[in-house]
Every structure is written in structure tokens, then in C-alpha cells.
Design an enzyme around this catalytic site. Structure first.
Site, mmCIF file in Angstrom:
data_model
loop_
_atom_site.group_PDB
_atom_site.id
_atom_site.type_symbol
_atom_site.label_atom_id
_atom_site.label_comp_id
_atom_site.label_asym_id
_atom_site.label_seq_id
_atom_site.Cartn_x
_atom_site.Cartn_y
_atom_site.Cartn_z
ATOM 1 N N CYS A 33 0.821 -1.214 0.000
ATOM 2 C CA CYS A 33 0.000 0.000 0.000
ATOM 3 C C CYS A 33 0.850 1.257 0.000
ATOM 4 O O CYS A 33 0.342 2.371 -0.078
ATOM 5 C CB CYS A 33 -0.928 0.020 1.214
ATOM 6 N N ASP A 35 2.911 2.289 2.511
ATOM 7 C CA ASP A 35 3.220 2.860 3.837
ATOM 8 C C ASP A 35 3.524 1.766 4.861
ATOM 9 O O ASP A 35 2.709 0.851 5.026
ATOM 10 C CB ASP A 35 2.015 3.622 4.411
ATOM 11 N N CYS A 58 5.489 8.101 1.950
ATOM 12 C CA CYS A 58 5.641 9.393 1.308
ATOM 13 C C CYS A 58 6.142 10.445 2.302
ATOM 14 O O CYS A 58 6.281 10.168 3.503
ATOM 15 C CB CYS A 58 4.322 9.825 0.681
ATOM 16 N N CYS A 102 -2.217 9.376 6.316
ATOM 17 C CA CYS A 102 -0.910 9.201 6.966
ATOM 18 C C CYS A 102 -1.004 9.509 8.458
ATOM 19 O O CYS A 102 -0.391 8.834 9.281
ATOM 20 C CB CYS A 102 0.140 10.120 6.338
#
Lengths: 122, 393
Positions: A33, A35, A58, A102
Site C-alpha cells: 500500500c 506505507d 511518502c 498518513c
């Protein structure tokens, strides 16, 4: 699309790496995915003495990890469990809408790490 | 120091092109549709531009239609071919690696009832002509295959697909946006019916493009209004940008061989340095049949967008195929279609050169890249710096 604060936190990557004697570790996400967040905590007398992170993700994932670990230092275990993604976003002075996930991930990683500590202690 | 290594996203405007454009913003401001001298002066510039581009494509001027850019050209070719067809069931054949201008248009048509086949590619990102042939049905109203991929630069067998489509009387479109200026685009040799171009990929201005429509091939018109572009594409003629586009394409074709040679040598030098000095690097796509200015690399253990931002903090501009940079959560459909793991797709960056790129920029870009990869791997979970290997959980 990132504000200056996010870029500043990403550039510093404060608390990146592994701390020695961590007694609470939480990992969330998966690489497919895009992360993975790993949060390390050293907790003494119910207080978070140190916190660090290792993150595959990211710039927002890195920045939320960094700022959250900074916010955790000095908090009690109970306070850490109440840390919300909204507080993390606020500390970064905002995130683009598609990056809010996030901050949700980091909230989950913190809870995992604290629960890991509580489980080991009990 | 700075290094702009994202020329597949857009190129800087060539100074000669700007010079060509400037008079049409000021003293020669006329509307090309007006009958008076101001209009005729503007129309003359458009006619010259149309002639130039037609000649360079081995087409007739009446087959060249100016648009607002590659996306509009792609939309027109695809929606126009579907719109004009009288078939009850409409089927389109395309590939798994098209630019969003084509891909998202096809996905929308699919949702509204068209049948669409996205043919896969090999590990080098190249479609097999036989797979295209096998995908075609009696209902196929269009085959659309890009000339060169925008992410990994893989070149597609357009002439072979064109020959098959012409023989079987199936309309054939190619999105040549990324290939223009680096690949010879002879519409007769390629046997294409429709071909899309965008000026800003070859040192021209943003916001202007071309759709080549072969004489005899038909498309439904998409933009209605005035009688511009022989009544096929309404809207006041963008004189300055059209003049600039033609000048840019003229220069790009004139210097194609010399630019290609220079860029591919610099690109190969960059790939050699990156793959030998940094561990855990994968080149996405093959070195053969690839645009001369494109390098697309995956770095094990690192997420592409993080790498992009860290490089940017040091003045190095690249782009990433990672999900996060585009706002979706899916990694690049192109890297994924090569058979790579989603992890590697998330770990990719694209480095793309221009005719202006210098060896100093490449060396600087590489040095910053090497350092950035090291820094990000230090905080990568489950990556072993010593071995250059690791595993994801």
C-alpha cells in the site's frame, strides 16, 4: 502541495531511527500500500522518555511520524493513547486531503506501540 | 546547484520558439477568422504552421487540426471514433500502459457501456502485436496504442499495428505526445488514422497540440461553436501558440538525431553510475526500444515520493510513479504492469533529460540521489544497509 512546515519536518526527520532499549514497538501498514510505520517508545514510570520511528512512505508519512514522536516525549501512557490524528495534522499546520490517511496511520502506530508496552508490562 | 531532470513532464521553451510567438501577442494580434488585413495576417501564420507540421508528419495540411494539447487530441480521437460509429456494440482495444488522457477516457467510456480491452505488456513495457490482433473483434471501433510510454519510455510497434489495422479497416489512433521530437513520426509509414501531439514536450508552449486526422477517416466533432479548423474544432485560433508549436517541431525534427545521441549517451552514463554506485536499484523497462532521454529506477526500501521531495530539497527535480504523488493510493499502473511487485512500483522515480541537460547536472543529480537514498534507507523499516537487501513485512 506540501506546506513549509511539512517540508521542514520532513527535511529534519527528527527522531528517525531506532532507539536503544525500546520497550514499546508498534508497526502498521504494509509495503504494497506504500506505507509502513514503525514507532519505538521507551517508557519509564508511566512516562514516555524517548520516541523514534522508521517509516517507508511518502513525505507526509515521514513528517507525521517525526512530529508525532516529538509530541509523544514527556506524555503519560494515558495521554499517548489519546493522541489523535487531528492533533498531528494541526502540529504540521495542515496536510493535503489525500494525505490525511498518513496521520491516521501514525495514530494507529502510536496506539500499537503503547499497547505493546502495556502487554509486556502486565 | 540545481538540476531539472523532469523533461518528460515538460520541457523549457526554446528561445527561438518564444521569438516566433511574440509578435502574435502584440502587433499581429488579429483573429485568424476575420476577413480584414489583421485577420489575414494571423491566418497566414496559422497556415504556415499547419504546412510545416503537415510536411514533418508526411501529411497534408488539411489533415492537421490544432487543439489545446495532447489530452484534448486523445479525447477527440477516442470519443470521436466511438461517437461516429454506427455499430450497436462498440469495442476499443488499447494497452495497460496508456497515459491517463487515454486510460481515464477509456475507463469512463467503459462505465457508460463501451467494451474496452486493455492489452498487457511484457517486462520491458512493450505490447505484442499479436495480442492486439487477438483482442480485436467485429465490434472494434478503434485501436489506440501510445507511441512511447510517458513513465518508462518504452517504444511500441506502431507501424506493425498500423499495418494490421489498415488491412482490417479498423481505425487506429496513436498518442504520440511523449515520442514526438525523439521518434520519426511519418503518418503514412506508420499507417495511423489519428495521431496526437503536444507542443510542450518538444520545447514548445503548453496549451497547444495537434490531432492528425487522416483524409477519409472520420470522427465526431467534440467542441461545437464557430467554424474554425474547417468546422471540426470550434474556438478562436490560438495563433501565437500554433506558430510556436510549428517552430518547435521544426527544430525538434531538424535536431532529432543529434539530440537523441547526446541524450542517450548521458542517460546511459547516469544509469551506469546509479546502478553501480547504489545498491538495490532496478531499471524499470529495458534499455532497447526506449526513449533516449528516459531512465526509470526503483530503489528497494524507499518510497518514491519521499525520494522526490528529498531530491527537490537539494534542487534536483524528478517525478515519481508512486501513488502518493498523484493523490491516489494505487502505485503506477505502468510499473505494476511490468510484472513488478507493488512495493517496487511504489519505489520508482523517473529521471528524464532534455537537449539542454549537461553532464554536470547528471553528476550532481546522481550524487544527490546516492546521498538521499542512503539517508532514507537509514530510516527504512526492515532494510539492511550493509547488504543492500531486506524484506518487507
Amino acid at each position: 502541495m506540501y506546506n513549509d512546515k511539512v517540508l521542514e519536518v520532513f527535511a529534519s526527520r527528527k527522531n528517525a531511527g531506532e532507539i536503544e532499549n525500546a520497550n514499546g514497538v508498534g508497526t502498521v501498514g504494509n509495503a504494497s500500500c506504500g506505507d509502513i510505520m514503525k514507532i519505538f517508545l521507551r517508557i519509564e514510570d508511566n512516562i514516555i522518555k524517548d520516541a523514534s520511528f522508521k517509516t517507508f512512505g511518502c513525505a507526509a508519512a515521514v513528517a507525521t511520524s517525526s512530529v508525532a514522536t516529538e509530541m509523544l516525549k514527556g506524555l503519560t501512557v494515558e495521554q499517548a493513547l489519546n493522541l489523535t490524528n487531528a492533533q498531528v495534522v494541526e502540529a504540521l499546520e495542515g496536510l493535503p486531503p489525500q494525505k490525511i490517511h498518513c496521520s491516521v496511520l501514525v495514530e494507529e502506530a502510536v496506539k500499537e506501540a503503547v499497547n505493546d508496552y502495556l502487554k509486556k508490562r502486565d | 546547484m540545481k538540476a531539472y531532470l523532469d523533461n518528460a513532464a515538460t520541457t523549457p521553451l526554446c528561445p527561438e520558439v518564444l521569438k516566433e510567438m511574440l509578435p502574435y501577442f502584440s502587433e499581429r494580434f488579429g483573429n485568424a477568422s476575420s476577413l480584414h488585413s489583421y485577420g489575414r495576417e494571423a491566418l497566414k501564420a496559422v497556415d504556415i504552421a499547419r504546412d510545416k507540421i503537415a510536411k514533418l508528419l508526411n501529411a497534408s495540411p488539411s489533415e492537421i487540426f490544432f487543439t489545446s494539447g495532447g489530452t484534448e487530441s486523445d479525447n477527440w480521437a477516442i470519443r470521436g471514433a466511438v461517437g461516429i460509429s454506427k455499430k450497436d456494440k462498440k469495442h476499443i482495444v488499447s494497452t495497460a500502459i496508456e497515459h491517463p488522457a487515454v486510460r481515464d477516457t477509456l475507463i469512463e467510456l467503459k462505465e457508460s457501456g463501451c467494451e474496452v480491452t486493455f492489452v498487457g505488456v511484457d517486462k520491458n513495457g512493450i505490447v505484442n502485436v499479436n495480442d492486439i490482433k487477438n483482442a480485436v473483434t467485429e465490434n472494434t471501433v478503434l485501436v489506440s496504442v501510445m507511441t512511447a510510454n510517458n513513465e518508462i519510455g518504452s517504444l511500441q510497434p506502431i507501424a506493425e499495428i498500423g499495418a494490421f489495422c489498415r488491412e482490417n479497416k479498423i481505425p487506429f489512433h496513436t498518442d504520440a505526445v511523449q515520442g514526438a521530437g525523439a521518434v520519426d513520426l511519418n503518418v503514412k509509414a506508420l499507417k495511423v488514422d489519428f495521431l496526437s501531439l503536444s507542443a510542450h514536450k518538444f520545447y514548445g508552449p503548453k496549451g497547444v497540440g495537434v490531432l492528425y486526422i487522416r483524409q477519409g477517416a472520420r470522427l465526431k466533432k467534440m467542441i461545437t461553436g464557430g467554424h474554425q479548423e474547417r468546422n471540426q474544432r470550434a474556438g478562436t485560433t490560438n495563433v501565437a501558440f500554433i506558430a510556436g508549436m510549428a517552430k518547435a517541431y521544426e527544430i525538434a525534427c531538424r535536431d532529432m538525431d543529434i539530440n537523441n545521441k547526446r541524450e542517450s549517451e548521458l542517460r546511459d552514463y547516469f544509469i551506469k553510475r546509479a546502478t553501480s554506485e547504489i545498491s538495490g536499484v532496478t531499471l524499470n523497462g529495458g534499455l532497447e526500444n526506449r526513449l533516449p532521454n528516459n531512465a526509470n529506477l526503483s530503489f528497494f526500501g524507499i518510497e518514491g515520493e519521499s525520494l522526490l521531495i528529498l531530491l527537490d530539497l537539494h534542487g534536483v527535480a524528478v517525478s515519481s510513479g508512486s501513488a502518493c504523488s498523484s493523490g491516489s493510493l494505487e502505485p503506477s499502473h505502468v510499473i505494476a504492469s511490468l510484472g513488478n511487485s507493488p512495493e517496487l512500483a511504489h519505489s520508482s522515480i523517473r529521471v528524464s533529460l532534455s537537449k539542454y541537460t549537461t553532464k554536470e547536472e547528471i553528476d550532481y543529480g546522481h550524487d544527490i540521489l546516492k546521498d538521499s537514498v542512503k539517508k532514507l534507507r537509514e530510516m527504512a523499516p526492515l532494510f539492511k544497509q550493509e547488504t543492500g537487501k531486506g524484506s518487507y513485512v
